[in-house]
Design an enzyme around this catalytic site. Structure first.
Site, PDB file in Angstrom:
ATOM      1  N   ALA A 203       0.829  -1.196   0.000  1.00  0.00           N
ATOM      2  CA  ALA A 203       0.000   0.000   0.000  1.00  0.00           C
ATOM      3  C   ALA A 203       0.864   1.247   0.000  1.00  0.00           C
ATOM      4  O   ALA A 203       1.998   1.232   0.475  1.00  0.00           O
ATOM      5  CB  ALA A 203      -0.918  -0.006   1.223  1.00  0.00           C
ATOM      6  N   SER A 204       0.308   2.321  -0.540  1.00  0.00           N
ATOM      7  CA  SER A 204       0.974   3.617  -0.621  1.00  0.00           C
ATOM      8  C   SER A 204       2.341   3.464  -1.284  1.00  0.00           C
ATOM      9  O   SER A 204       2.411   3.123  -2.458  1.00  0.00           O
ATOM     10  CB  SER A 204       1.066   4.261   0.764  1.00  0.00           C
ATOM     11  OG  SER A 204       1.139   5.667   0.644  1.00  0.00           O
ATOM     12  N   GLY A 205       3.439   3.648  -0.547  1.00  0.00           N
ATOM     13  CA  GLY A 205       4.754   3.456  -1.156  1.00  0.00           C
ATOM     14  C   GLY A 205       4.958   2.045  -1.677  1.00  0.00           C
ATOM     15  O   GLY A 205       5.673   1.827  -2.660  1.00  0.00           O
TER      16      GLY A 205
ATOM     17  N   LYS B  76       2.563   6.519   2.734  1.00  0.00           N
ATOM     18  CA  LYS B  76       2.441   5.488   3.757  1.00  0.00           C
ATOM     19  C   LYS B  76       0.983   5.177   4.006  1.00  0.00           C
ATOM     20  O   LYS B  76       0.107   6.014   3.813  1.00  0.00           O
ATOM     21  CB  LYS B  76       3.121   5.971   5.050  1.00  0.00           C
ATOM     22  CG  LYS B  76       3.320   4.900   6.108  1.00  0.00           C
ATOM     23  CD  LYS B  76       4.183   5.444   7.230  1.00  0.00           C
ATOM     24  CE  LYS B  76       4.288   4.460   8.389  1.00  0.00           C
ATOM     25  NZ  LYS B  76       4.923   3.204   8.025  1.00  0.00           N
TER      26      LYS B  76
END
Length: 583
Positions: A383-385, A575
């Site tokens: 997720a995110s990064g 994040k």
């Protein structure tokens, strides 16, 4: 005379320290140069797997200190675990698997991969028996496919649904006089909420409820199918207040028997067709990993490289617990330059971290896929990064319960002026040559212009993230943004909205990579290489500070570690909403 004894004592201590370190050095050197002995597996053996450990993507060699003390490790590598089970499937001397299982420490996707590997093992006609003094829901999830599920009659049983809880620190910061200064893009980018709220926002509750129910539906439907129950009946049991004892678990068909370990072994003896007074021949997982490899490895000149990335995303060199851009890129470049490697799989298990490090690794992936197929395999989290790393790959493979998405950026600074001035009596003063020379500062309020500077950087980072994600997914930017905004999705939901291509395991991703690399006969190589015993010894000597940290903060250690990570973060972060604890 006292001084004389003081020097003598110091010399003795120094001598013993030298001997101890020399002993460790000899162990380390011998472990590097000595050829490991192949463990012999006796006939009619049972592979014993202690599942009551932390399960990582890839594990190092057995800890020499633990081996000297006759104790096992407290970690298992998912890669090694699946390799051992696959080998046991075709090993004529292994008659079955005994799962010592009560509370495995792993994410949902990891549990599912283990479970699928055990289902494949059962196709050989061999048995799986599970025993626990108590049984958590993750333990039941894996054990539900076993032929016999045994719980100690004095033990406990958990079967009451999933929940997710977040720790909020606003009150703590108010008490100590620290003000978090927040910058973000996206209604659902709630990673900053624990620092500025005392409860979950409506948007945060909406997304958590969505993915938690998605995971729950998959998780319990698998248990229901294995135990021969309908989902309607399973949900009815989950809402009952009384399923807490082994006897009740047997009554509702969730396990097969209750009893003590000697009674469990009596059952095993009958299955193995051995006499009551004969001992069962167990072989532990760590020993079995040194047994003869029966699974064909494939052509050594045709390889699929699996590069494992696990943990928080940071810049620089890895400490072994994170995905550090410099170290990770070094491994990727090795695979690209190696002529024997025909395709690459990126195994990602991360909730994100540094936006800059994520972008740097994305660029390297773009360069790599011009030369070789690059497939993303998502673990518990991407997720995110973590999604930033995956979005440029040729194909994205996720587990149905993978936590993914969270396409968003945030920035966070702290104003500690009140803490310093009012609480501690510490003041600051200085001079500067230009208007913003002291920007950013932790000891004064930021001006609206300064806040605008950071917010514009966050917004530019978000535009960069979403534009690259849309290009990687061949998706219209408007559609991409409609499912971005920091929103978290399960792998199954990601498949529906276009963030994911295929639902499957790491093995599925490897097969896709091999097909795209035009190879049929191949072997799999994992990077980075697990640490050898010498490296483990040096790491243990270096990491004593972490042990002291956990001892000092006790139950607050996880929260203090999170705060420490926040203080060490880059200015901009890609994040996940927060560190989720699904229980």
């Amino acid at each position: 005379m006292l001084q004389f004894f003081k020097y003598v004592l110091a010399t003795i201590v120094g001598l013993f320290t030298f001997i101890f370190l020399f002993f460790l050095l000899i162990i380390g050197i011998s472990s590097i140069f000595s050829k490991p002995d192949v463990v012999s597996v006796k006939e009619n053996s049972v592979l014993k797997i202690n599942m009551n450990q932390q399960i990582l993507e890839n594990s190092s060699e057995a800890d020499p200190f633990m081996e000297l003390l006759g104790e096992g490790s407290n970690q298992i590598g998912l890669v090694q675990l699946k390799e051992a089970i696959a080998n046991a499937k075709i090993d004529p001397n292994i008659k079955g698997v005994y799962l010592d299982i009560a509370y495995p420490v792993a994410g949902m996707a990891t549990l599912d991969e283990i479970r699928k590997t055990l289902i494949d093992f059962k196709e050989s006609g061999k048995f799986i028996y599970a025993y626990g003094e108590l049984m958590s829901e993750p333990a039941l999830y894996i054990s539900s496919i076993a032929d016999e599920i045994f719980i100690n009659e004095a033990g406990g049983f958990e079967f009451n649904g999933l929940s997710s809880e977040t720790t909020f620190l606003q009150g703590f910061f108010e008490k100590i006089g620290v003000k978090p200064v927040i910058f973000r893009v996206g209604e659902y980018k709630s990673a900053i909420e624990p620092f500025i709220r005392k409860d979950m926002s409506a948007a945060s509750k909406e997304q958590v409820s969505s993915y938690l129910n998605g995971i729950s539906n998959y998780f319990y439907s698998q248990i229901a199918e294995a135990r021969g129950m309908s989902m309607e009946k399973t949900n009815e049991i989950l809402n009952m207040p009384k399923i807490h004892t082994p006897e009740e678990a047997v009554e509702f068909g969730l396990i097969t028997k209750t009893g003590y370990f000697d009674q469990f072994e009596d059952l095993l003896r009958k299955k193995l067709d051995i006499k009551e007074d004969k001992s069962i021949t167990y072989i532990e997982l760590n020993k079995y990993l040194k047994a003869k490899k029966l699974v064909k490895e494939g052509d050594r000149n045709n390889r699929v490289a699996v590069i494992i990335g696990q943990g928080n995303i940071v810049s620089g060199k890895s400490d072994g617990s994170n995905i550090a851009s410099d170290s990770w890129i070094e491994e990727l470049r090795k695979a690209v330059k190696d002529d024997k490697v025909k395709a690459i799989v990126l195994r990602i298990n991360s909730g994100g971290g540094s936006a800059m490090a994520s972008d740097i690794m994305w660029r390297e992936i773009e360069l790599a896929k011009k030369k070789k197929p690059v497939i993303a395999s998502m673990g518990d989290y991407a997720a995110s990064g973590g999604y930033y790393m995956a979005m440029g790959c040729d194909t994205i493979v996720a587990n149905p319960t993978t936590i993914t998405g969270s396409i968003g950026i945030f920035g966070m600074l702290f104003n500690a002026q009140e803490l310093m001035n009012s609480k501690l009596g510490i003041n600051f003063d200085g001079v500067k040559t230009h208007d913003y020379a002291d920007f950013p500062s932790l000891t004064r309020d930021m001006s609206s212009v300064e806040k605008g500077m950071i917010q514009s950087n966050v917004e530019a980072g978000y535009e960069k993230f979403t534009t690259k994600a849309a290009a990687g997914r061949n998706m219209d930017i408007v559609k991409l943004k409609s499912i971005a905004g920091g929103r978290v999705w399960t792998g199954e939901q990601g498949k529906e909205n276009g963030l994911v291509d295929v639902l499957g395991t790491l093995e599925d991703a490897i097969k896709i990579a091999a097909k795209k690399g035009n190879i049929d006969d191949y072997r799999v190589a994992y990077y980075p290489k697990p640490k050898n015993q010498f490296e483990l010894i040096m790491e243990k000597l270096e990491n004593s500070s972490q042990v002291r940290f956990e001892e000092y903060f006790g139950s607050l250690a996880p929260e203090m570690k999170n705060i420490k990570q926040i203080m060490e973060m880059d200015k901009l972060q890609a994040k996940m909403p927060f560190d989720m604890r699904i229980q």
